[in-house]
Design a protein around this motif. Sequence first.
Motif, PDB file in Angstrom:
ATOM      1  N   LEU A  62      12.350  43.476 -17.671  1.00 45.76           N
ATOM      2  CA  LEU A  62      13.523  42.604 -17.642  1.00 45.76           C
ATOM      3  C   LEU A  62      14.760  43.453 -17.863  1.00 45.76           C
ATOM      4  O   LEU A  62      14.950  44.036 -18.930  1.00 45.76           O
ATOM      5  CB  LEU A  62      13.404  41.527 -18.728  1.00 45.76           C
ATOM      6  CG  LEU A  62      12.123  40.681 -18.672  1.00 45.76           C
ATOM      7  CD1 LEU A  62      12.007  39.795 -19.899  1.00 45.76           C
ATOM      8  CD2 LEU A  62      12.106  39.843 -17.398  1.00 45.76           C
ATOM      9  N   ARG A  63      15.607  43.527 -16.823  1.00 45.82           N
ATOM     10  CA  ARG A  63      16.800  44.371 -16.875  1.00 45.82           C
ATOM     11  C   ARG A  63      18.032  43.561 -16.480  1.00 45.82           C
ATOM     12  O   ARG A  63      17.928  42.530 -15.828  1.00 45.82           O
ATOM     13  CB  ARG A  63      16.660  45.563 -15.920  1.00 45.82           C
ATOM     14  CG  ARG A  63      15.365  46.329 -16.040  1.00 45.82           C
ATOM     15  CD  ARG A  63      15.329  47.534 -15.121  1.00 45.82           C
ATOM     16  NE  ARG A  63      15.328  47.174 -13.705  1.00 45.82           N
ATOM     17  CZ  ARG A  63      15.200  48.040 -12.709  1.00 45.82           C
ATOM     18  NH1 ARG A  63      15.048  49.324 -12.990  1.00 45.82           N
ATOM     19  NH2 ARG A  63      15.208  47.655 -11.456  1.00 45.82           N
ATOM     20  N   ASP A  64      19.170  44.085 -16.844  1.00 43.05           N
ATOM     21  CA  ASP A  64      20.437  43.475 -16.436  1.00 43.05           C
ATOM     22  C   ASP A  64      20.762  43.989 -15.038  1.00 43.05           C
ATOM     23  O   ASP A  64      21.380  45.043 -14.875  1.00 43.05           O
ATOM     24  CB  ASP A  64      21.535  43.845 -17.434  1.00 43.05           C
ATOM     25  CG  ASP A  64      22.861  43.164 -17.113  1.00 43.05           C
ATOM     26  OD1 ASP A  64      22.866  42.271 -16.245  1.00 43.05           O
ATOM     27  OD2 ASP A  64      23.891  43.530 -17.710  1.00 43.05           O
ATOM     28  N   GLU A  65      20.310  43.259 -14.020  1.00 44.63           N
ATOM     29  CA  GLU A  65      20.456  43.686 -12.632  1.00 44.63           C
ATOM     30  C   GLU A  65      21.552  42.891 -11.934  1.00 44.63           C
ATOM     31  O   GLU A  65      21.558  41.666 -11.979  1.00 44.63           O
ATOM     32  CB  GLU A  65      19.133  43.493 -11.876  1.00 44.63           C
ATOM     33  CG  GLU A  65      17.977  44.288 -12.457  1.00 44.63           C
ATOM     34  CD  GLU A  65      16.677  44.052 -11.708  1.00 44.63           C
ATOM     35  OE1 GLU A  65      15.846  44.965 -11.686  1.00 44.63           O
ATOM     36  OE2 GLU A  65      16.505  42.956 -11.134  1.00 44.63           O
ATOM     37  N   LYS A  66      22.444  43.606 -11.275  1.00 45.29           N
ATOM     38  CA  LYS A  66      23.519  42.965 -10.522  1.00 45.29           C
ATOM     39  C   LYS A  66      23.344  43.276  -9.042  1.00 45.29           C
ATOM     40  O   LYS A  66      23.189  44.441  -8.653  1.00 45.29           O
ATOM     41  CB  LYS A  66      24.880  43.453 -11.019  1.00 45.29           C
ATOM     42  CG  LYS A  66      25.230  42.994 -12.425  1.00 45.29           C
ATOM     43  CD  LYS A  66      26.607  43.486 -12.826  1.00 45.29           C
ATOM     44  CE  LYS A  66      27.044  42.867 -14.155  1.00 45.29           C
ATOM     45  NZ  LYS A  66      26.109  43.171 -15.251  1.00 45.29           N
ATOM     46  N   ILE A  67      23.345  42.245  -8.210  1.00 45.11           N
ATOM     47  CA  ILE A  67      23.273  42.436  -6.762  1.00 45.11           C
ATOM     48  C   ILE A  67      24.675  42.693  -6.224  1.00 45.11           C
ATOM     49  O   ILE A  67      25.599  41.919  -6.469  1.00 45.11           O
ATOM     50  CB  ILE A  67      22.654  41.206  -6.082  1.00 45.11           C
ATOM     51  CG1 ILE A  67      21.198  41.036  -6.516  1.00 45.11           C
ATOM     52  CG2 ILE A  67      22.745  41.328  -4.568  1.00 45.11           C
ATOM     53  CD1 ILE A  67      20.520  39.805  -5.933  1.00 45.11           C
ATOM     54  N   ILE A  68      24.809  43.791  -5.494  1.00 46.78           N
ATOM     55  CA  ILE A  68      26.090  44.129  -4.860  1.00 46.78           C
ATOM     56  C   ILE A  68      26.004  43.742  -3.394  1.00 46.78           C
ATOM     57  O   ILE A  68      25.172  44.271  -2.641  1.00 46.78           O
ATOM     58  CB  ILE A  68      26.392  45.636  -4.996  1.00 46.78           C
ATOM     59  CG1 ILE A  68      26.238  46.101  -6.445  1.00 46.78           C
ATOM     60  CG2 ILE A  68      27.785  45.934  -4.455  1.00 46.78           C
ATOM     61  CD1 ILE A  68      27.138  45.389  -7.427  1.00 46.78           C
ATOM     62  N   ASN A  69      26.831  42.817  -2.977  1.00 50.26           N
ATOM     63  CA  ASN A  69      26.824  42.354  -1.589  1.00 50.26           C
ATOM     64  C   ASN A  69      27.712  43.220  -0.709  1.00 50.26           C
ATOM     65  O   ASN A  69      28.694  43.808  -1.172  1.00 50.26           O
ATOM     66  CB  ASN A  69      27.280  40.897  -1.517  1.00 50.26           C
ATOM     67  CG  ASN A  69      26.283  39.932  -2.138  1.00 50.26           C
ATOM     68  OD1 ASN A  69      25.076  40.132  -2.029  1.00 50.26           O
ATOM     69  ND2 ASN A  69      26.778  38.908  -2.800  1.00 50.26           N
ATOM     70  N   SER A  70      27.359  43.270   0.552  1.00 45.89           N
ATOM     71  CA  SER A  70      28.092  44.105   1.498  1.00 45.89           C
ATOM     72  C   SER A  70      29.362  43.405   2.007  1.00 45.89           C
ATOM     73  O   SER A  70      29.392  42.187   2.167  1.00 45.89           O
ATOM     74  CB  SER A  70      27.198  44.455   2.689  1.00 45.89           C
ATOM     75  OG  SER A  70      27.905  45.224   3.644  1.00 45.89           O
ATOM     76  N   ASP A  71      30.366  44.205   2.274  1.00 48.25           N
ATOM     77  CA  ASP A  71      31.593  43.695   2.896  1.00 48.25           C
ATOM     78  C   ASP A  71      31.555  43.829   4.412  1.00 48.25           C
ATOM     79  O   ASP A  71      32.453  43.347   5.100  1.00 48.25           O
ATOM     80  CB  ASP A  71      32.812  44.460   2.362  1.00 48.25           C
ATOM     81  CG  ASP A  71      33.075  44.191   0.889  1.00 48.25           C
ATOM     82  OD1 ASP A  71      32.801  43.066   0.436  1.00 48.25           O
ATOM     83  OD2 ASP A  71      33.542  45.117   0.193  1.00 48.25           O
ATOM     84  N   TYR A  72      30.495  44.498   4.927  1.00 46.61           N
ATOM     85  CA  TYR A  72      30.455  44.801   6.360  1.00 46.61           C
ATOM     86  C   TYR A  72      29.061  44.527   6.919  1.00 46.61           C
ATOM     87  O   TYR A  72      28.082  44.422   6.199  1.00 46.61           O
ATOM     88  CB  TYR A  72      30.810  46.273   6.605  1.00 46.61           C
ATOM     89  CG  TYR A  72      32.022  46.744   5.846  1.00 46.61           C
ATOM     90  CD1 TYR A  72      33.312  46.452   6.291  1.00 46.61           C
ATOM     91  CD2 TYR A  72      31.884  47.476   4.664  1.00 46.61           C
ATOM     92  CE1 TYR A  72      34.424  46.881   5.594  1.00 46.61           C
ATOM     93  CE2 TYR A  72      32.992  47.903   3.955  1.00 46.61           C
ATOM     94  CZ  TYR A  72      34.259  47.601   4.418  1.00 46.61           C
ATOM     95  OH  TYR A  72      35.361  48.019   3.717  1.00 46.61           O
ATOM     96  N   SER A  73      28.995  44.475   8.247  1.00 44.40           N
ATOM     97  CA  SER A  73      27.719  44.349   8.956  1.00 44.40           C
ATOM     98  C   SER A  73      27.476  45.603   9.771  1.00 44.40           C
ATOM     99  O   SER A  73      28.400  46.141  10.388  1.00 44.40           O
ATOM    100  CB  SER A  73      27.735  43.125   9.892  1.00 44.40           C
ATOM    101  OG  SER A  73      27.900  41.925   9.163  1.00 44.40           O
ATOM    102  N   GLY A  74      26.224  46.092   9.760  1.00 45.60           N
ATOM    103  CA  GLY A  74      25.915  47.288  10.531  1.00 45.60           C
ATOM    104  C   GLY A  74      24.714  48.024   9.990  1.00 45.60           C
ATOM    105  O   GLY A  74      23.962  47.515   9.155  1.00 45.60           O
TER     106      GLY A  74
END
Length: 244
Positions: free
Chosen positions: A15-27
Amino acid sequence: QGTIAVNNVYNGLILRDEKIINSDYSGSVNYYVKEGSKVAYGDLVCSVDENGDVSNMINEAKQDGTTIDSENLADIEKTINDFLYAYDGKNYYQVYSFKDNVNASLSEALRVNALNDISDYVASAENNNTFHKVITDTPGLVAYYTDGFENVTVDNFTGAMFDESNYSKTDLKASQAGSPEYKLVDSEYWNIAVPVPDVTADALRDDDTIRIRFLKDAKESYATYSIVERDGQQYLILSLKSAM
């Protein structure tokens, strides 16, 4: 100090403090940091190529292994030496983990060198806004998958989560704007929840520190712990710092 019989092996839920980083771009995505590695503020994690031209050039350039520098070679050598030191023939599965680590180190080094080799083309693509470098603004450990456990904590985990047959993860290999690009573990504090028999829980109940060994690399660490009961099952909640 608590102890568990040395021949007993336990599976736990990390169990960790995980943050999902979303993309600003497609490719197309290229990652430049080995999964599980630490990144600092301002480090290059990955890049997104909207039309795929730079990614194709990176993939072609990284076929040349002669471009690996001495620093990267030293890192790969350390990975090999760590494996040889910790290897136990009884745990043959360690070979697969070792192979993955070496391949990841090679890919990381080759991609970074390839990016540098085509720097003029990269600069042109950046000016045309078709190639984007993703720089982290928070230090931590990087991961390139999601598994739905990102928001699980010591307060809300359930017994069903320990059923490995129900576990699945999604590797992040392509980028869509607004979709997960990578994960960041930005805290050095983490926990492992371990289901244990009542007799083990009773033996450990009067203490709060235990020594554990990780089968993956045979490394040992001390952890503080507490014991909780959930739906009739006893769980050992291990609390660790910077042993990931």
